[in-house]
Design a protein around this motif. Structure first.
Motif, PDB file in Angstrom:
ATOM      1  N   ALA B  60       3.736   3.065  19.701  1.00 56.99           N
ATOM      2  CA  ALA B  60       2.745   2.634  20.650  1.00 56.99           C
ATOM      3  C   ALA B  60       1.957   1.497  20.318  1.00 56.99           C
ATOM      4  N   TYR B  61       2.322   0.662  19.111  1.00 55.50           N
ATOM      5  CA  TYR B  61       1.635  -0.598  19.146  1.00 55.50           C
ATOM      6  C   TYR B  61       2.158  -1.764  20.221  1.00 55.50           C
ATOM      7  N   ARG B  62       1.055  -2.233  20.854  1.00 60.23           N
ATOM      8  CA  ARG B  62       1.561  -2.980  21.982  1.00 60.23           C
ATOM      9  C   ARG B  62       1.048  -4.496  21.892  1.00 60.23           C
ATOM     10  N   GLY B  63       1.114  -4.953  20.725  1.00 54.67           N
ATOM     11  CA  GLY B  63       0.788  -6.303  20.473  1.00 54.67           C
ATOM     12  C   GLY B  63      -0.676  -6.693  19.883  1.00 54.67           C
ATOM     13  N   GLY B  64      -1.114  -7.626  19.831  1.00 54.53           N
ATOM     14  CA  GLY B  64      -2.427  -8.060  19.082  1.00 54.53           C
ATOM     15  C   GLY B  64      -2.613  -8.078  17.764  1.00 54.53           C
ATOM     16  N   SER B  65      -3.633  -7.551  17.053  1.00 57.82           N
ATOM     17  CA  SER B  65      -3.917  -7.956  15.704  1.00 57.82           C
ATOM     18  C   SER B  65      -3.262  -6.747  15.160  1.00 57.82           C
ATOM     19  N   PHE B  66      -2.092  -6.845  14.382  1.00 60.52           N
ATOM     20  CA  PHE B  66      -1.468  -5.648  13.580  1.00 60.52           C
ATOM     21  C   PHE B  66      -2.506  -5.180  12.600  1.00 60.52           C
ATOM     22  N   ARG B  67      -3.069  -6.309  11.971  1.00 59.68           N
ATOM     23  CA  ARG B  67      -3.934  -5.816  10.746  1.00 59.68           C
ATOM     24  C   ARG B  67      -5.000  -4.806  11.367  1.00 59.68           C
ATOM     25  N   ALA B  68      -5.433  -5.225  12.539  1.00 58.69           N
ATOM     26  CA  ALA B  68      -6.378  -4.250  13.269  1.00 58.69           C
ATOM     27  C   ALA B  68      -6.095  -2.783  13.594  1.00 58.69           C
ATOM     28  N   TRP B  69      -4.721  -3.029  13.979  1.00 59.43           N
ATOM     29  CA  TRP B  69      -4.160  -1.561  14.389  1.00 59.43           C
ATOM     30  C   TRP B  69      -4.016  -0.890  13.091  1.00 59.43           C
ATOM     31  N   VAL B  70      -3.551  -1.452  11.948  1.00 59.58           N
ATOM     32  CA  VAL B  70      -3.089  -0.618  10.857  1.00 59.58           C
ATOM     33  C   VAL B  70      -4.788  -0.118  10.277  1.00 59.58           C
ATOM     34  N   SER B  71      -5.669  -1.053  10.291  1.00 57.14           N
ATOM     35  CA  SER B  71      -6.898  -0.565   9.932  1.00 57.14           C
ATOM     36  C   SER B  71      -7.631   0.507  10.539  1.00 57.14           C
ATOM     37  N   ARG B  72      -7.253   0.309  11.925  1.00 58.53           N
ATOM     38  CA  ARG B  72      -7.910   1.364  12.733  1.00 58.53           C
ATOM     39  C   ARG B  72      -7.249   2.789  12.291  1.00 58.53           C
ATOM     40  N   ILE B  73      -6.002   2.953  11.871  1.00 58.48           N
ATOM     41  CA  ILE B  73      -5.546   4.169  11.554  1.00 58.48           C
ATOM     42  C   ILE B  73      -5.817   4.457  10.273  1.00 58.48           C
ATOM     43  N   VAL B  74      -6.149   3.602   9.208  1.00 63.72           N
ATOM     44  CA  VAL B  74      -6.738   3.840   7.849  1.00 63.72           C
ATOM     45  C   VAL B  74      -8.360   4.510   8.053  1.00 63.72           C
ATOM     46  N   VAL B  75      -8.958   3.622   9.118  1.00 66.59           N
ATOM     47  CA  VAL B  75     -10.349   4.126   9.094  1.00 66.59           C
ATOM     48  C   VAL B  75     -10.497   5.435   9.661  1.00 66.59           C
ATOM     49  N   ASN B  76      -9.616   5.830  10.823  1.00 66.30           N
ATOM     50  CA  ASN B  76      -9.748   7.244  11.594  1.00 66.30           C
ATOM     51  C   ASN B  76      -9.064   8.031  10.310  1.00 66.30           C
ATOM     52  N   GLY B  77      -8.141   7.632   9.405  1.00 67.03           N
ATOM     53  CA  GLY B  77      -7.695   8.777   8.303  1.00 67.03           C
ATOM     54  C   GLY B  77      -8.969   9.036   7.384  1.00 67.03           C
ATOM     55  N   CYS B  78      -9.802   8.064   7.068  1.00 65.62           N
ATOM     56  CA  CYS B  78     -10.948   8.181   6.348  1.00 65.62           C
ATOM     57  C   CYS B  78     -12.039   9.238   7.017  1.00 65.62           C
ATOM     58  N   TYR B  79     -12.287   8.862   8.302  1.00 68.05           N
ATOM     59  CA  TYR B  79     -13.115   9.933   9.196  1.00 68.05           C
ATOM     60  C   TYR B  79     -12.514  11.400   8.952  1.00 68.05           C
ATOM     61  N   ASP B  80     -11.353  11.300   9.293  1.00 68.59           N
ATOM     62  CA  ASP B  80     -10.743  12.722   9.103  1.00 68.59           C
ATOM     63  C   ASP B  80     -10.940  13.260   7.900  1.00 68.59           C
ATOM     64  N   GLU B  81     -10.774  12.455   6.992  1.00 68.65           N
ATOM     65  CA  GLU B  81     -10.852  13.127   5.596  1.00 68.65           C
ATOM     66  C   GLU B  81     -12.298  13.519   5.200  1.00 68.65           C
ATOM     67  N   PHE B  82     -13.218  12.776   5.682  1.00 67.19           N
ATOM     68  CA  PHE B  82     -14.692  12.983   5.558  1.00 67.19           C
ATOM     69  C   PHE B  82     -15.176  14.350   6.440  1.00 67.19           C
TER      70      PHE B  82
END
Lengths: 273, 204
Positions: B60-82
């Motif tokens: 599903a990754y369609r280019g752009g900042s891979f760092r931002a893409w990974v960070s988004r998954i991490v942040v969403n994981g944090c939100y889910d955990e909270f």
């Protein structure tokens, strides 16, 4: 001094963006003008910068472990090697389909198609001597066909056949051939005239005489070689008629669908392996 | 092999290529998760789940900042955990805060300069605890923006992508978050002054 949260949110937002260098030039000029005149705004900017600096001073945290993932974690399951099998099945089905269609087109259609003479007669304008012309062309073809079938001796018996230019004695090529080789075919195959639809016989004009009565069936002479069974009539017998044609069509469709289905599955297997 | 080639290989199912990307981004991902969660164990779980999820969804990754893409998954994981913790609060907030405060000393080692004087290192560690405590007092949306911009040095556009919020919202949350942390840190002004002084001095 009051807390930063007591500042108007809009001013706070602009000061924060200004401290990051993310304020548009036009807004930066406005803020800089206000900063020159408003000490509270200068104080707020200094506090924001200090806060940003202190947050940025947070040290990095060392990793407790590596986070590389294993096959099990990734949900990989060993899959059977479906792709090579599907690829082979696709190739085999395609080859079989091509051969069957080719056989159908070249052999059966040729045998079952109306002769050129029949086709030409059906479209020729009245008064045109089509039959005479066709007879001149088709008589040598009959000989060649008979020789090709290995029944050259039979031609002797048919040498008394009507002159090629005798339009009354004209016969369609297929009928004459079948009569020539009738003794060599299976019982009753070639001698069976193709039944015409009801009413067609009566509608036929007198200029086309009934072919079965104009030329007696040829019989092999005593000097003719003993007939050799040919596989072609048997296959024709097997595949001719409604049942055989239906079987062929069903087989063609089944093989075509199978080839397409195997191809789709092979592509899917390749993408998901 | 460069990052783009590794990503393409990973998109074709190459686990080894993906793990090389993990090695490249795991420190950043763990720091983001740790600063948002405040708990090294929870952060580790979130990061591990995030990388597994990233591998499964890398097509599903369609280019752009891979760092931002990974960070988004991490942040969403944090939100889910909270959200999960809100639904089933197994630990009180006080206990959680106590765990967070003690986390730096036992759960995960802070990266400090080996040349730093012991006294300065202690002061820096105390201030880090204070800042982490103030960050933890923020709503998670504010905290996320502050961590990404001020701790991880992301630009506004990347933060907007990671959080899925407009740029204006990012700016607003950043300003209000900074103001709240500043007011929270008023109780630690002496530490703040020390750190600012140390920042201005050249590293010994």
């Amino acid at each position: 001094m009051k807390g930063l949260q007591q500042f108007p949110p809009r001013d706070l937002e602009r000061l924060s963006a200004y401290s990051d260098g993310r304020l548009p030039p036009s807004e930066s000029e406005v803020i800089e003008a206000r900063l020159r005149e408003e000490p509270e705004l200068r104080w707020a900017l200094a506090e924001l910068k200090a806060t940003k600096q202190s947050i940025s001073s947070l040290p990095g945290v060392s990793l407790p472990r590596n986070f590389t993932i294993s096959l099990e974690m990734a949900g990989h399951k060993p899959r059977p090697p479906a792709y090579p099998v599907l690829r082979l099945a696709t190739a085999l089905a395609t080859v079989a389909f091509t051969l069957l269609v080719g056989y159908d087109a070249l052999i059966l259609r040729q045998a079952g198609a109306p002769s050129a003479g029949e086709a030409l007669r059906s479209v020729a304008p009245p008064g045109l001597d089509v039959q005479g012309t066709l007879a001149a062309v088709e008589a040598p073809m009959e000989e060649a066909a008979a020789q090709a079938l290995g029944v050259g001796e039979v031609l002797g018996a048919t040498s008394s056949a009507p002159s090629p230019f005798d339009a009354e004695a004209f016969e369609p090529t297929g009928t004459a051939l079948e009569k020539l080789i009738a003794p060599y075919l299976e019982d009753g195959y070639a001698a069976q005239p193709t039944p015409l639809p009801e009413g067609t016989q009566a509608a036929l004009p007198a200029q086309v005489p009934a072919t079965q009565t104009s030329t007696p069936p040829a019989t092999p002479t005593s000097t003719a070689a003993p007939p050799t069974p040919s596989p072609i009539p048997r296959i024709r017998t097997l595949l001719s008629g409604d049942g055989g044609a239906s079987f062929l069509r069903v087989a063609e469709v089944a093989l075509g669908v199978s080839a397409a289905a195997f191809a789709v599955l092979a592509v899917w297997a390749r993408r998901h392996r | 092999m460069d990052e783009v080639a590794l990503i393409h290989e990973a998109q074709r199912g190459g686990l080894e290529a993906f793990n090389r990307l993990v090695l490249e981004y795991q420190a950043r991902a763990f720091n983001v998760a740790y600063r948002i969660m405040g708990d090294p164990d929870a952060a580790a779980d979130v990061v591990q789940d995030a990388f597994v999820s990233a591998f499964r969804n890398i097509r599903a990754y369609r280019g752009g900042s891979f760092r931002a893409w990974v960070s988004r998954i991490v942040v969403n994981g944090c939100y889910d955990e909270f959200r999960r913790r809100k639904r089933r609060p197994a630990v009180s907030l006080e206990e959680l805060t106590a765990e967070v405060d003690g986390a730096d000393s036992d759960g995960s080692a802070l990266l400090t300069s080996h040349e730093e004087q012991p006294e300065a290192a202690i002061e820096r560690a105390e201030l880090a605890e204070a800042i982490q405590g103030c960050l933890h007092g923020l709503p998670i949306e504010f905290r996320t923006v502050l961590v990404l911009v001020d701790v991880m040095d992301y630009d506004y556009g990347e933060v907007a992508h990671v959080t899925g919020k407009p740029l204006g919202t990012v700016k607003s949350r950043l300003a209000r978050g900074r103001a709240r942390v500043r007011d929270c840190l008023q109780g630690h002004r002496e530490l703040l002054a020390t750190v600012i002084r140390l920042e201005d001095e050249p590293m010994r």
